[in-house]
Design a protein around this motif. Structure first.
Motif, PDB file in Angstrom:
ATOM      1  N   ARG A 122      12.157 -19.535  37.097  1.00  0.00           N
ATOM      2  CA  ARG A 122      12.884 -20.770  36.737  1.00  0.00           C
ATOM      3  C   ARG A 122      13.989 -20.474  35.728  1.00  0.00           C
ATOM      4  O   ARG A 122      15.105 -20.990  35.829  1.00  0.00           O
ATOM      5  CB  ARG A 122      11.922 -21.823  36.179  1.00  0.00           C
ATOM      6  N   PHE A 123      13.693 -19.617  34.759  1.00  0.00           N
ATOM      7  CA  PHE A 123      14.718 -19.218  33.791  1.00  0.00           C
ATOM      8  C   PHE A 123      15.912 -18.608  34.526  1.00  0.00           C
ATOM      9  O   PHE A 123      17.060 -18.833  34.172  1.00  0.00           O
ATOM     10  CB  PHE A 123      14.180 -18.191  32.798  1.00  0.00           C
ATOM     11  N   ARG A 124      15.615 -17.815  35.556  1.00  0.00           N
ATOM     12  CA  ARG A 124      16.663 -17.139  36.317  1.00  0.00           C
ATOM     13  C   ARG A 124      17.421 -18.114  37.213  1.00  0.00           C
ATOM     14  O   ARG A 124      18.642 -18.187  37.168  1.00  0.00           O
ATOM     15  CB  ARG A 124      16.039 -16.038  37.172  1.00  0.00           C
ATOM     16  N   ASP A 125      16.697 -18.854  38.031  1.00  0.00           N
ATOM     17  CA  ASP A 125      17.320 -19.657  39.076  1.00  0.00           C
ATOM     18  C   ASP A 125      17.916 -20.965  38.589  1.00  0.00           C
ATOM     19  O   ASP A 125      18.878 -21.458  39.172  1.00  0.00           O
ATOM     20  CB  ASP A 125      16.307 -19.964  40.189  1.00  0.00           C
ATOM     21  N   ASN A 133      20.993 -28.273  18.605  1.00  0.00           N
ATOM     22  CA  ASN A 133      21.746 -27.690  19.712  1.00  0.00           C
ATOM     23  C   ASN A 133      22.555 -26.497  19.197  1.00  0.00           C
ATOM     24  O   ASN A 133      23.779 -26.488  19.250  1.00  0.00           O
ATOM     25  CB  ASN A 133      22.651 -28.757  20.338  1.00  0.00           C
ATOM     26  N   HIS A 134      21.853 -25.520  18.679  1.00  0.00           N
ATOM     27  CA  HIS A 134      22.487 -24.337  18.104  1.00  0.00           C
ATOM     28  C   HIS A 134      23.286 -23.619  19.188  1.00  0.00           C
ATOM     29  O   HIS A 134      22.805 -23.449  20.304  1.00  0.00           O
ATOM     30  CB  HIS A 134      21.405 -23.409  17.525  1.00  0.00           C
ATOM     31  N   PRO A 135      24.516 -23.178  18.894  1.00  0.00           N
ATOM     32  CA  PRO A 135      25.344 -22.534  19.925  1.00  0.00           C
ATOM     33  C   PRO A 135      24.717 -21.276  20.532  1.00  0.00           C
ATOM     34  O   PRO A 135      24.996 -20.940  21.678  1.00  0.00           O
ATOM     35  CB  PRO A 135      26.650 -22.212  19.200  1.00  0.00           C
ATOM     36  N   VAL A 136      23.854 -20.600  19.795  1.00  0.00           N
ATOM     37  CA  VAL A 136      23.215 -19.389  20.310  1.00  0.00           C
ATOM     38  C   VAL A 136      22.267 -19.722  21.465  1.00  0.00           C
ATOM     39  O   VAL A 136      22.094 -18.920  22.385  1.00  0.00           O
ATOM     40  CB  VAL A 136      22.498 -18.621  19.170  1.00  0.00           C
ATOM     41  N   LYS A 137      21.697 -20.901  21.452  1.00  0.00           N
ATOM     42  CA  LYS A 137      20.756 -21.270  22.515  1.00  0.00           C
ATOM     43  C   LYS A 137      21.423 -21.218  23.895  1.00  0.00           C
ATOM     44  O   LYS A 137      20.833 -20.708  24.850  1.00  0.00           O
ATOM     45  CB  LYS A 137      20.144 -22.637  22.249  1.00  0.00           C
ATOM     46  N   ALA A 138      22.632 -21.722  24.002  1.00  0.00           N
ATOM     47  CA  ALA A 138      23.343 -21.689  25.290  1.00  0.00           C
ATOM     48  C   ALA A 138      23.689 -20.251  25.672  1.00  0.00           C
ATOM     49  O   ALA A 138      23.607 -19.879  26.852  1.00  0.00           O
ATOM     50  CB  ALA A 138      24.610 -22.535  25.223  1.00  0.00           C
ATOM     51  N   LEU A 139      24.052 -19.442  24.702  1.00  0.00           N
ATOM     52  CA  LEU A 139      24.361 -18.032  24.986  1.00  0.00           C
ATOM     53  C   LEU A 139      23.130 -17.296  25.497  1.00  0.00           C
ATOM     54  O   LEU A 139      23.213 -16.512  26.454  1.00  0.00           O
ATOM     55  CB  LEU A 139      24.897 -17.344  23.723  1.00  0.00           C
ATOM     56  N   VAL A 140      21.994 -17.542  24.863  1.00  0.00           N
ATOM     57  CA  VAL A 140      20.760 -16.872  25.277  1.00  0.00           C
ATOM     58  C   VAL A 140      20.321 -17.388  26.645  1.00  0.00           C
ATOM     59  O   VAL A 140      19.861 -16.609  27.487  1.00  0.00           O
ATOM     60  CB  VAL A 140      19.639 -17.040  24.223  1.00  0.00           C
ATOM     61  N   GLN A 141      20.489 -18.670  26.881  1.00  0.00           N
ATOM     62  CA  GLN A 141      20.116 -19.229  28.183  1.00  0.00           C
ATOM     63  C   GLN A 141      20.855 -18.506  29.308  1.00  0.00           C
ATOM     64  O   GLN A 141      20.249 -18.094  30.300  1.00  0.00           O
ATOM     65  CB  GLN A 141      20.431 -20.727  28.217  1.00  0.00           C
ATOM     66  N   GLN A 142      22.162 -18.310  29.144  1.00  0.00           N
ATOM     67  CA  GLN A 142      22.949 -17.628  30.175  1.00  0.00           C
ATOM     68  C   GLN A 142      22.589 -16.153  30.245  1.00  0.00           C
ATOM     69  O   GLN A 142      22.433 -15.600  31.333  1.00  0.00           O
ATOM     70  CB  GLN A 142      24.451 -17.789  29.902  1.00  0.00           C
ATOM     71  N   ALA A 143      22.430 -15.512  29.104  1.00  0.00           N
ATOM     72  CA  ALA A 143      22.081 -14.085  29.085  1.00  0.00           C
ATOM     73  C   ALA A 143      20.699 -13.852  29.702  1.00  0.00           C
ATOM     74  O   ALA A 143      20.489 -12.846  30.396  1.00  0.00           O
ATOM     75  CB  ALA A 143      22.130 -13.556  27.657  1.00  0.00           C
ATOM     76  N   ALA A 144      19.774 -14.779  29.481  1.00  0.00           N
ATOM     77  CA  ALA A 144      18.429 -14.651  30.069  1.00  0.00           C
ATOM     78  C   ALA A 144      18.520 -14.740  31.587  1.00  0.00           C
ATOM     79  O   ALA A 144      17.899 -13.938  32.302  1.00  0.00           O
ATOM     80  CB  ALA A 144      17.505 -15.734  29.517  1.00  0.00           C
ATOM     81  N   ALA A 145      19.285 -15.704  32.092  1.00  0.00           N
ATOM     82  CA  ALA A 145      19.451 -15.838  33.544  1.00  0.00           C
ATOM     83  C   ALA A 145      20.099 -14.580  34.125  1.00  0.00           C
ATOM     84  O   ALA A 145      19.663 -14.069  35.157  1.00  0.00           O
ATOM     85  CB  ALA A 145      20.272 -17.078  33.867  1.00  0.00           C
TER      86      ALA A 145
END
Length: 191
Positions: A140-143, A105-117
């Protein structure tokens, strides 16, 4: 050394075209030599220093050299993440996903998830593209803020096997570049 790193990073951030999803060769051989010449001993040979070299080489599409650094720190979550990115970019998708799982659960994953959306929310016409698996996943990545490194690897594989569109390739390259920059910022802050 900080000035040299920042000069290299500036060139990589502004490169055109963006890194390919699966690059065929090193983007800038001279820049690769500059990265190799960086003396990270001032950073104490730490995992962060090794990750920094893996990151810069990968961002320059120097997959083999990046891999050699990532293997030295693969038990570290950040090293595992760089290792996974390298394997995705070389089209070794299963191995990439293995290393993304090892990164945890690397902290960057959550940052990228939000930035991708956020990025995909700004794409005019995404909903108007022909419906296919790549387009549906981007929506799906967006919504649903559905981006994960593993799901992204699967969509890159689909795009590279002919299942996407030129428009989706461009979006995926932007997302991969966003991921590279975000993980690099994290890595650099650790030094």
């Amino acid at each position: 050394m900080k000035q040299r790193i920042e000069s290299i990073v500036e060139q990589l951030k502004n490169r055109s075209p963006l890194p390919a999803l699966t690059p065929k060769s090193v983007w800038d051989a001279k820049l690769d030599e500059e990265i190799a010449a960086l003396d990270t001993s001032a950073l104490g040979g730490s995992k962060a220093a090794i990750a920094l070299k893996a990151a810069l080489h990968l961002w320059n599409d120097s997959l083999d050299v990046s891999h050699s650094y990532a293997q030295q720190i693969e038990v570290d979550p950040t090293g595992g993440y760089w290792h996974g990115l390298m394997h995705r970019m070389e089209r070794d998708y299963g191995n990439g996903n293995y290393w993304f799982m090892r990164a945890g659960n690397h902290p960057v994953k959550a940052l990228v998830q939000q930035a991708a959306a956020d990025y995909l929310t700004g794409i005019v016409g995404l909903d108007a593209l022909p419906a296919n698996k790549v387009t549906k996943e981007l929506i799906r990545f967006r919504d649903e803020s559905g981006w994960t490194s593993e799901a992204f690897t699967d969509i890159v594989k689909l795009q590279e096997s002919g299942g996407g569109l030129p428009e989706t390739r461009e979006m995926l390259e932007q997302l991969q570049h966003l991921e590279l920059k975000t993980l690099f910022r994290h890595t650099y802050a650790m030094c």
